[in-house]
Design a protein around this motif. Structure first.
Motif, PDB file in Angstrom:
ATOM      1  N   GLU A 189       0.833  -1.202   0.000  1.00 46.09           N
ATOM      2  CA  GLU A 189       0.000   0.000   0.000  1.00 46.09           C
ATOM      3  C   GLU A 189       0.868   1.252   0.000  1.00 46.09           C
ATOM      4  OE1 GLU A 189      -2.759  -0.142   3.212  1.00 46.09           O
ATOM      5  OE2 GLU A 189      -3.941  -1.779   2.350  1.00 46.09           O
ATOM      6  N   GLU A 190       1.932   1.253   0.799  1.00 46.23           N
ATOM      7  CA  GLU A 190       2.849   2.389   0.771  1.00 46.23           C
ATOM      8  C   GLU A 190       3.482   2.536  -0.608  1.00 46.23           C
ATOM      9  OE1 GLU A 190       3.701   4.833   2.903  1.00 46.23           O
ATOM     10  OE2 GLU A 190       2.039   4.111   4.132  1.00 46.23           O
ATOM     11  N   THR A 191       3.808   1.422  -1.217  1.00 45.16           N
ATOM     12  CA  THR A 191       4.413   1.464  -2.553  1.00 45.16           C
ATOM     13  C   THR A 191       3.463   2.080  -3.565  1.00 45.16           C
ATOM     14  OG1 THR A 191       5.704  -0.514  -2.035  1.00 45.16           O
ATOM     15  CG2 THR A 191       5.488   0.077  -4.356  1.00 45.16           C
ATOM     16  N   VAL A 192       2.177   1.720  -3.468  1.00 42.00           N
ATOM     17  CA  VAL A 192       1.192   2.244  -4.413  1.00 42.00           C
ATOM     18  C   VAL A 192       0.913   3.718  -4.162  1.00 42.00           C
ATOM     19  CG1 VAL A 192      -1.233   2.141  -5.123  1.00 42.00           C
ATOM     20  CG2 VAL A 192       0.091   0.031  -4.867  1.00 42.00           C
ATOM     21  N   PHE A 193       0.550   4.064  -2.917  1.00 42.32           N
ATOM     22  CA  PHE A 193       0.022   5.400  -2.641  1.00 42.32           C
ATOM     23  C   PHE A 193       1.100   6.451  -2.411  1.00 42.32           C
ATOM     24  CE2 PHE A 193      -3.568   2.641  -1.723  1.00 42.32           C
ATOM     25  CZ  PHE A 193      -4.587   3.303  -2.392  1.00 42.32           C
ATOM     26  N   ARG A 194       2.308   6.040  -2.114  1.00 42.89           N
ATOM     27  CA  ARG A 194       3.399   6.990  -2.013  1.00 42.89           C
ATOM     28  C   ARG A 194       4.379   6.791  -3.176  1.00 42.89           C
ATOM     29  NH1 ARG A 194      -0.346   7.529   1.621  1.00 42.89           N
ATOM     30  NH2 ARG A 194       0.296   5.629   2.678  1.00 42.89           N
ATOM     31  N   GLY A 195       5.000   5.620  -3.259  1.00 41.34           N
ATOM     32  CA  GLY A 195       6.024   5.414  -4.277  1.00 41.34           C
ATOM     33  C   GLY A 195       5.520   5.608  -5.691  1.00 41.34           C
ATOM     34  N   VAL A 196       4.484   4.860  -6.085  1.00 37.86           N
ATOM     35  CA  VAL A 196       4.014   4.904  -7.468  1.00 37.86           C
ATOM     36  C   VAL A 196       3.280   6.206  -7.775  1.00 37.86           C
ATOM     37  CG1 VAL A 196       2.507   3.818  -9.173  1.00 37.86           C
ATOM     38  CG2 VAL A 196       3.907   2.396  -7.662  1.00 37.86           C
ATOM     39  N   LEU A 197       2.317   6.576  -6.934  1.00 32.84           N
ATOM     40  CA  LEU A 197       1.529   7.773  -7.237  1.00 32.84           C
ATOM     41  C   LEU A 197       2.381   9.028  -7.257  1.00 32.84           C
ATOM     42  CD1 LEU A 197      -1.922   7.311  -5.438  1.00 32.84           C
ATOM     43  CD2 LEU A 197      -1.338   7.018  -7.837  1.00 32.84           C
ATOM     44  N   PHE A 198       3.319   9.144  -6.323  1.00 31.07           N
ATOM     45  CA  PHE A 198       4.159  10.340  -6.322  1.00 31.07           C
ATOM     46  C   PHE A 198       5.116  10.337  -7.509  1.00 31.07           C
ATOM     47  CE2 PHE A 198       2.348  11.128  -2.303  1.00 31.07           C
ATOM     48  CZ  PHE A 198       2.684  12.420  -1.914  1.00 31.07           C
ATOM     49  N   GLY A 199       5.599   9.163  -7.891  1.00 30.86           N
ATOM     50  CA  GLY A 199       6.449   9.102  -9.071  1.00 30.86           C
ATOM     51  C   GLY A 199       5.687   9.347 -10.354  1.00 30.86           C
ATOM     52  N   TYR A 200       4.433   8.936 -10.390  1.00 26.37           N
ATOM     53  CA  TYR A 200       3.614   9.004 -11.602  1.00 26.37           C
ATOM     54  C   TYR A 200       2.951  10.363 -11.789  1.00 26.37           C
ATOM     55  CZ  TYR A 200       0.422   7.081 -15.167  1.00 26.37           C
ATOM     56  OH  TYR A 200      -0.250   6.801 -16.323  1.00 26.37           O
ATOM     57  N   LEU A 201       2.530  10.979 -10.667  1.00 29.62           N
ATOM     58  CA  LEU A 201       1.785  12.232 -10.738  1.00 29.62           C
ATOM     59  C   LEU A 201       2.562  13.421 -10.203  1.00 29.62           C
ATOM     60  CD1 LEU A 201      -1.670  10.893  -9.422  1.00 29.62           C
ATOM     61  CD2 LEU A 201      -0.940  11.140 -11.803  1.00 29.62           C
ATOM     62  N   GLY A 202       3.784  13.190  -9.755  1.00 28.08           N
ATOM     63  CA  GLY A 202       4.542  14.235  -9.074  1.00 28.08           C
ATOM     64  C   GLY A 202       4.851  15.452  -9.921  1.00 28.08           C
ATOM     65  N   SER A 203       4.761  15.351 -11.233  1.00 30.44           N
ATOM     66  CA  SER A 203       5.057  16.503 -12.090  1.00 30.44           C
ATOM     67  C   SER A 203       4.079  17.645 -11.879  1.00 30.44           C
ATOM     68  CB  SER A 203       5.044  16.089 -13.566  1.00 30.44           C
ATOM     69  OG  SER A 203       3.765  15.584 -13.936  1.00 30.44           O
ATOM     70  N   ALA A 204       2.921  17.359 -11.270  1.00 29.61           N
ATOM     71  CA  ALA A 204       1.927  18.397 -11.013  1.00 29.61           C
ATOM     72  C   ALA A 204       2.247  19.207  -9.766  1.00 29.61           C
ATOM     73  CB  ALA A 204       0.535  17.775 -10.880  1.00 29.61           C
ATOM     74  N   GLY A 205       3.263  18.794  -9.013  1.00 25.07           N
ATOM     75  CA  GLY A 205       3.613  19.519  -7.803  1.00 25.07           C
ATOM     76  C   GLY A 205       3.052  18.852  -6.559  1.00 25.07           C
ATOM     77  N   LEU A 206       3.556  19.284  -5.412  1.00 23.43           N
ATOM     78  CA  LEU A 206       3.176  18.665  -4.145  1.00 23.43           C
ATOM     79  C   LEU A 206       1.694  18.778  -3.812  1.00 23.43           C
ATOM     80  CD1 LEU A 206       3.787  17.255  -1.476  1.00 23.43           C
ATOM     81  CD2 LEU A 206       4.507  19.469  -0.548  1.00 23.43           C
ATOM     82  N   PRO A 207       1.062  19.961  -3.868  1.00 21.80           N
ATOM     83  CA  PRO A 207      -0.355  20.041  -3.446  1.00 21.80           C
ATOM     84  C   PRO A 207      -1.264  19.082  -4.204  1.00 21.80           C
ATOM     85  CG  PRO A 207       0.587  22.235  -3.637  1.00 21.80           C
ATOM     86  CD  PRO A 207       1.595  21.290  -4.225  1.00 21.80           C
ATOM     87  N   ALA A 208      -1.152  19.051  -5.535  1.00 18.50           N
ATOM     88  CA  ALA A 208      -2.039  18.191  -6.323  1.00 18.50           C
ATOM     89  C   ALA A 208      -1.730  16.727  -6.085  1.00 18.50           C
ATOM     90  CB  ALA A 208      -1.896  18.516  -7.811  1.00 18.50           C
ATOM     91  N   THR A 209      -0.445  16.370  -6.067  1.00 20.13           N
ATOM     92  CA  THR A 209      -0.075  14.965  -5.873  1.00 20.13           C
ATOM     93  C   THR A 209      -0.479  14.485  -4.500  1.00 20.13           C
ATOM     94  OG1 THR A 209       1.836  15.309  -7.329  1.00 20.13           O
ATOM     95  CG2 THR A 209       1.826  13.326  -5.971  1.00 20.13           C
ATOM     96  N   LEU A 210      -0.240  15.300  -3.475  1.00 17.89           N
ATOM     97  CA  LEU A 210      -0.614  14.927  -2.114  1.00 17.89           C
ATOM     98  C   LEU A 210      -2.125  14.770  -1.990  1.00 17.89           C
ATOM     99  CD1 LEU A 210       0.316  14.455   0.824  1.00 17.89           C
ATOM    100  CD2 LEU A 210       0.017  16.917   1.203  1.00 17.89           C
ATOM    101  N   ALA A 211      -2.885  15.699  -2.587  1.00 18.11           N
ATOM    102  CA  ALA A 211      -4.344  15.634  -2.497  1.00 18.11           C
ATOM    103  C   ALA A 211      -4.878  14.356  -3.134  1.00 18.11           C
ATOM    104  CB  ALA A 211      -4.968  16.858  -3.173  1.00 18.11           C
ATOM    105  N   VAL A 212      -4.379  14.012  -4.310  1.00 20.21           N
ATOM    106  CA  VAL A 212      -4.833  12.788  -4.990  1.00 20.21           C
ATOM    107  C   VAL A 212      -4.480  11.562  -4.171  1.00 20.21           C
ATOM    108  CG1 VAL A 212      -4.522  11.329  -7.026  1.00 20.21           C
ATOM    109  CG2 VAL A 212      -4.724  13.812  -7.287  1.00 20.21           C
ATOM    110  N   SER A 213      -3.251  11.506  -3.684  1.00 20.60           N
ATOM    111  CA  SER A 213      -2.804  10.353  -2.899  1.00 20.60           C
ATOM    112  C   SER A 213      -3.637  10.179  -1.637  1.00 20.60           C
ATOM    113  CB  SER A 213      -1.324  10.528  -2.537  1.00 20.60           C
ATOM    114  OG  SER A 213      -0.898   9.520  -1.655  1.00 20.60           O
ATOM    115  N   VAL A 214      -3.876  11.274  -0.917  1.00 17.07           N
ATOM    116  CA  VAL A 214      -4.629  11.187   0.342  1.00 17.07           C
ATOM    117  C   VAL A 214      -6.081  10.801   0.081  1.00 17.07           C
ATOM    118  CG1 VAL A 214      -5.503  12.522   2.305  1.00 17.07           C
ATOM    119  CG2 VAL A 214      -3.118  12.773   1.588  1.00 17.07           C
ATOM    120  N   VAL A 215      -6.709  11.434  -0.898  1.00 16.67           N
ATOM    121  CA  VAL A 215      -8.127  11.139  -1.184  1.00 16.67           C
ATOM    122  C   VAL A 215      -8.305   9.675  -1.566  1.00 16.67           C
ATOM    123  CG1 VAL A 215     -10.016  11.584  -2.790  1.00 16.67           C
ATOM    124  CG2 VAL A 215      -8.766  13.496  -1.787  1.00 16.67           C
ATOM    125  N   LEU A 216      -7.458   9.167  -2.449  1.00 17.70           N
ATOM    126  CA  LEU A 216      -7.576   7.773  -2.868  1.00 17.70           C
ATOM    127  C   LEU A 216      -7.256   6.815  -1.715  1.00 17.70           C
ATOM    128  CD1 LEU A 216      -5.981   7.859  -6.447  1.00 17.70           C
ATOM    129  CD2 LEU A 216      -8.412   7.852  -5.823  1.00 17.70           C
TER     130      LEU A 216
END
Length: 271
Positions: A189-216
């Protein structure tokens, strides 16, 4: 494969993955585990629910590993992008402390929700909007409709849903083996919601990536829970953990300490 797609498309893919895997695929897994449980209940020390709980969690752990592999293939992220190789002993010890702190904060917030529910106007057995009390019979009926009437009832309710297989696994398996199975699941779960999502969506910046990760991450916790009251405990924990781990991973991209924190959190929750 999809790492160069537009960010909105990547967001849609990541968002779709959560209900498809964490709801539909795991629903099939849990159904199959319960059907197979009766084949392993000849030992009268354990009933079908206990064996089923162990099989559900074990199947979930294995499927989580496969899901991570599929997600890495779909996103095109290299294994190095999720930072699984950070094994600094100091950070691992700090991960234990982070997990303990998160459990303390989550427990405090859950207690606030419980107290607010127990003391809300019109609560059975407490003064209503006009200062009167309901008759005993009406109070009992409303209690059934309104949920638990004390902290113990809330805690008992929290042991249902998908959390049940964690409690059953701890009861049935030797503790080291039970912890290993749980660690595989929450590590993925950590790999999916932190490792993968932050690597995959991180180009949008911290606020957007963090919001998506937390909501999901929070949304995933409500799957297979019987009511919002039962889901409240894991959802509040996921909110606290999702924000803390997201900020920490962005600042220090190291996944193993966050896995240690997640496992520590779970151990305090189920032991």
């Amino acid at each position: 494969m999809t790492a160069h797609w537009p960010w909105a498309v990547r967001l849609a893919l990541a968002t779709a993955f959560v209900p498809v895997y964490y709801w539909w695929c795991k629903r099939l897994l849990f159904t199959g585990a319960r059907r197979w449980a009766h084949r392993f209940t000849k030992d009268r020390r354990y009933d079908r629910s206990e064996i089923g709980g162990v099989m559900e969690l074990s199947a979930a752990a294995v499927s989580h590993v496969l899901a991570v592999a599929v997600l890495l293939w779909l996103t095109g992220l290299p294994l190095s992008a999720i930072h699984l190789d950070s094994l600094d002993p100091v950070l691992l010890v700090l991960g234990v402390l982070v997990g303990i702190g998160e459990m303390g904060i989550a427990s405090f917030l859950c207690r606030l929700v419980i107290e607010a529910s127990l003391h809300r106007p019109g609560r059975p057995g407490r003064p209503g909007r006009r200062g009167s009390r309901l008759p005993a019979a009406a109070s009992a009926g409303t209690a059934r409709l309104g949920g638990p009437r004390d902290v113990g009832g809330w805690i008992a309710m929290s042991r249902g849903g998908w959390l049940r297989h964690h409690f059953k696994t701890v009861e049935v398996l030797p503790l080291p083996l039970a912890v290993t199975v749980m660690a595989v699941q929450v590590g993925c779960e950590e790999t999916v919601f932190r490792g993968v999502l932050f690597g995959y969506l991180g180009s949008a910046g911290l606020p957007a990536t963090l919001a998506v990760s937390v909501v999901l991450f929070v949304l995933m916790q409500c799957f297979f829970m019987g009511s919002w009251r039962a889901a409240m405990f894991p959802m509040v924990g996921a909110l606290v953990m999702g924000i803390a781990h997201g900020l920490l991973f962005w600042a220090v991209p190291a996944l193993p300490p966050l896995i240690v924190a997640h496992v520590t959190f779970f151990l305090f929750a189920v032991l």
